[in-house]
Design a protein around this motif. Sequence first.
Motif, mmCIF file in Angstrom:
data_model
loop_
_atom_site.group_PDB
_atom_site.id
_atom_site.type_symbol
_atom_site.label_atom_id
_atom_site.label_comp_id
_atom_site.label_asym_id
_atom_site.label_seq_id
_atom_site.Cartn_x
_atom_site.Cartn_y
_atom_site.Cartn_z
ATOM 1 N N ALA A 215 0.814 -1.220 0.000
ATOM 2 C CA ALA A 215 0.000 0.000 0.000
ATOM 3 C C ALA A 215 0.844 1.264 0.000
ATOM 4 C CB ALA A 215 -0.923 0.008 1.215
ATOM 5 N N THR A 216 2.053 1.205 0.568
ATOM 6 C CA THR A 216 2.855 2.423 0.755
ATOM 7 C C THR A 216 4.185 2.412 0.011
ATOM 8 O OG1 THR A 216 4.004 1.554 2.700
ATOM 9 C CG2 THR A 216 1.877 2.653 3.068
ATOM 10 N N GLY A 217 4.650 1.230 -0.384
ATOM 11 C CA GLY A 217 5.955 1.124 -1.027
ATOM 12 C C GLY A 217 7.102 1.000 -0.049
ATOM 13 N N SER A 218 6.803 1.021 1.250
ATOM 14 C CA SER A 218 7.859 0.909 2.258
ATOM 15 C C SER A 218 7.408 -0.013 3.384
ATOM 16 C CB SER A 218 8.226 2.287 2.822
ATOM 17 O OG SER A 218 7.089 2.888 3.423
ATOM 18 N N LEU A 219 8.373 -0.444 4.193
ATOM 19 C CA LEU A 219 8.063 -1.317 5.324
ATOM 20 C C LEU A 219 7.446 -0.503 6.461
ATOM 21 C CD1 LEU A 219 11.364 -3.381 5.250
ATOM 22 C CD2 LEU A 219 9.089 -4.276 4.724
ATOM 23 N N PRO A 220 6.636 -1.139 7.306
ATOM 24 C CA PRO A 220 5.993 -0.385 8.391
ATOM 25 C C PRO A 220 6.910 -0.080 9.561
ATOM 26 C CG PRO A 220 5.287 -2.673 8.433
ATOM 27 C CD PRO A 220 6.130 -2.518 7.213
ATOM 28 N N PHE A 221 7.892 -0.944 9.814
ATOM 29 C CA PHE A 221 8.736 -0.783 11.003
ATOM 30 C C PHE A 221 10.174 -0.531 10.561
ATOM 31 C CE2 PHE A 221 5.352 -3.933 11.957
ATOM 32 C CZ PHE A 221 4.540 -3.079 12.683
ATOM 33 N N ILE A 222 10.639 0.706 10.794
ATOM 34 C CA ILE A 222 11.955 1.099 10.284
ATOM 35 C C ILE A 222 12.747 1.807 11.383
ATOM 36 C CG2 ILE A 222 13.200 2.369 8.501
ATOM 37 C CD1 ILE A 222 10.698 2.252 6.782
ATOM 38 N N PRO A 223 13.750 1.115 11.958
ATOM 39 C CA PRO A 223 14.652 1.794 12.906
ATOM 40 C C PRO A 223 15.640 2.671 12.141
ATOM 41 C CG PRO A 223 15.299 -0.489 12.605
ATOM 42 C CD PRO A 223 14.043 -0.308 11.801
ATOM 43 N N PHE A 224 16.278 3.601 12.833
ATOM 44 C CA PHE A 224 17.277 4.448 12.193
ATOM 45 C C PHE A 224 18.393 3.572 11.625
ATOM 46 C CE2 PHE A 224 21.206 6.943 12.236
ATOM 47 C CZ PHE A 224 20.809 8.036 11.489
ATOM 48 N N GLY A 226 17.896 1.449 9.211
ATOM 49 C CA GLY A 226 17.295 0.325 8.496
ATOM 50 C C GLY A 226 17.120 -0.903 9.363
ATOM 51 N N PRO A 227 16.173 -1.788 8.990
ATOM 52 C CA PRO A 227 15.862 -2.976 9.809
ATOM 53 C C PRO A 227 17.034 -3.928 10.010
ATOM 54 C CG PRO A 227 14.151 -2.584 8.167
ATOM 55 C CD PRO A 227 15.277 -1.672 7.833
ATOM 56 N N ARG A 228 17.921 -4.036 9.017
ATOM 57 C CA ARG A 228 19.001 -5.020 9.127
ATOM 58 C C ARG A 228 20.256 -4.452 9.785
ATOM 59 N NH1 ARG A 228 18.508 -9.889 4.910
ATOM 60 N NH2 ARG A 228 16.239 -9.904 4.781
ATOM 61 N N ARG A 229 20.263 -3.138 9.984
ATOM 62 C CA ARG A 229 21.420 -2.531 10.635
ATOM 63 C C ARG A 229 21.170 -2.282 12.118
ATOM 64 N NH1 ARG A 229 23.594 2.145 6.420
ATOM 65 N NH2 ARG A 229 24.026 0.744 4.652
ATOM 66 N N ASN A 230 19.940 -2.252 12.509
ATOM 67 C CA ASN A 230 19.606 -1.931 13.896
ATOM 68 C C ASN A 230 18.541 -2.907 14.382
ATOM 69 O OD1 ASN A 230 19.347 -0.626 16.351
ATOM 70 N ND2 ASN A 230 19.334 1.421 15.441
ATOM 71 N N LYS A 231 18.937 -4.149 14.561
ATOM 72 C CA LYS A 231 18.003 -5.231 14.834
ATOM 73 C C LYS A 231 17.352 -5.112 16.217
ATOM 74 C CE LYS A 231 20.770 -8.304 11.899
ATOM 75 N NZ LYS A 231 19.882 -8.305 10.735
ATOM 76 N N GLU A 232 18.091 -4.632 17.205
ATOM 77 C CA GLU A 232 17.514 -4.494 18.552
ATOM 78 C C GLU A 232 16.367 -3.483 18.552
ATOM 79 O OE1 GLU A 232 17.934 -6.065 21.300
ATOM 80 O OE2 GLU A 232 19.743 -7.274 20.917
#
Length: 720
Positions: A215-224, A226-232
């Motif tokens: 619906a938006t073109g992006s993921l809903p949950f995004i840490p600063f 990116g998701p794979r750089r800031n897993k905690e």
Amino acid sequence: MQSTVNYLWKTDDVLGQGATASVYKARNKKSGELVAVKVFNNTSYLRPQEVQIREFEVLRKLSHQNIVKLFAVEEIESSKQKVLVMECCSDGSLLSLLEEPENAFGLSESEFLIMLRCVVSGMNHLRENGVVHRDIKPGNIMRLIGEDGQSIYKLTDFGAARELDDDEKFISVYGTEEYLHPDMYKRAVLKKPQQKSYGVTVDLWSIGVTFYHAATGSLPFIPFGGPRRNKEIMYKITTEKPSGAIAGIQEQENGAIQWIYELPITCRLSLGLKRQLVPILANILEVDESTCWGFDQFFAETNDILHRTIIHVFSLPQAIMHWVYIHSYNTATIFLEEVFRQTNIAPHHQEYYFEGHSYELGPNLQAHNLSRTTESCPLIMLSTEPEEPVGLRYRDPSLEFPKFFPKIDVTADCSTAKGVLSATYRTLRISRSLQQCQELILRGLYWVSKTLKSECLQILERRQAVAETLSFLQQDEMKILMLYESVAGDREVPEIKGLTELRTRLQTINEEVSRCSHSVSSEHQTTLQCIISDVGNKRSQMKEDRSIQQMEACLGKMQLLYSQFKKNRKHLRLNYNEQQIHKLDKVNLGHLAKTVLSIFQDNCVQKYLAALSAHGIRMRKAFEIRKHLKKLNRSLTACSAEISGCQECLHKALDELPQKILQGKTLSSAPTQVYLNLKHKDMLFGMQELQDQMKIVAHNLQLNNSIIQRLNGVASTPGL
């Protein structure tokens, strides 16, 4: 080249790759039929035997148009490795579609609904067969174009799937981390052991993330970072998400998390669909299994959307397009309430036009009997109360255009070029929406002005009918009064006083009718004619406007440059000449982006704002004219009622006159008027003649009433 007994393929003809297998485009050796073969790598054989054969068994059990078909299980002739021969979806995956610059801000509404229907239908088949997928994501939703030109989406990659009933649990962990349920994420990604089993609702979380992404073109949950750089932080966002939130973003390092409860303004879905979709996302993106919906409720709510009828409504006073989702069996009353929810215009103030004609919505009219609408041919809604134009809400697309870094970096430059192209697509979409809004404004104004102009003429026609009837009645009143005066002589007769008062009433009515005539002045008609002429000129100018075509031409050139950026990305290094060309391509892409923004801001937006301002002025004028015409209509209605009352009084006076004569009333001895010279017989003859005239008046009143009813019907039709 590799092959099985019946199929062959090239190893460089890759459709997709995963941790345990690769998928290639293959052909049947006899028929040439195009298929997909899934070839398992050595890692896959390290899994337990039951896990290795699970995908075969699951696929054999499933048969549905929204699940990729399994044709055969064969072995590679040289290595004896097992391969799955499956249906080939030649148009990529949902992920590849979302990675196209055109869909950087999500799918269009029509495409999203197709995807929703297909995924829900495929998932329903899985649950009917007791299968949990465990790796739902856009990359595992394949796409092909059907014979009707529409997309068909199919679930694929059942390597992690297993049979599991609603009340059963599993402990093994599979999936892709961005789409993984937080409980599984903790164990699979953060490597934190936990004694917890999982149920079928883990698929619902993955579906929620997938739908939000689509619906938006992006993921809903995004840490600063990116998701794979800031897993905690990724885990923190998903587990601490407040109830009702559908997304969470951390914009600064160690910063606060911004919780989001609505789909963003850049999303291409309408307000009508957003209202239906957001509660579904909120209730399947719940970590707590006790508050998360089950599949039964998920299927009920998503199918509720898919079984609704879409009615396109353009609010003319506010200058906004709306998509109204209602069930085909819903009545017009429910439709009007839903429009109220989106426009804040109360149902009793809503009036409609369709294709140039007033459109009546009876309260019991069902939605399936409404005329079929489209974005370019919607219902035009008006309001009986003044409304200020609101216009299209959008985020300034100039904020979306990224900047190139001076240094040559083929990977970063390709990503920037994609961002520029994505922003250009969005700018072009907004421009088209602005232009369509202007076209609908002009179309609606034209219909309104033509209707009001017609109403002016009808009011004058009605006034003429009332005036003629009034003239006849005044003549009859004069004759009846003269008859009474001839009977009374010098005596005081109550009826004469009543007739004198009646004359005063008729004179007052006559003055009111005259005012009505002057009120429907040529000024009103001139104003309306000016609006009609202005609208015609503006529509001609819009047809000559080439802004959209100029932006499309720029976009075409930008697409060619982006293709070159993608080619350059495949090379680790560029030679000197290639570097110089690459630099020029960056400059040219930047110039084209500036040209697009300049056309958008200096032409499209400025013309739109001018059109919106002029629209507000014209609508206010039209509203005042309509308000005045309604007032005149009420005055004429009151005059007609008064005339009817006067006519009854005259009838009564005329009926009582013979009794006055028979009671021996004598004529005046010194008559000075025509009726005073009448003999008894001649007087009765005059009364008979007057009665005949009264019948004519009654007929005229009846005719006038029919005109009143007809014009009342016209006046009550939507005009503003």
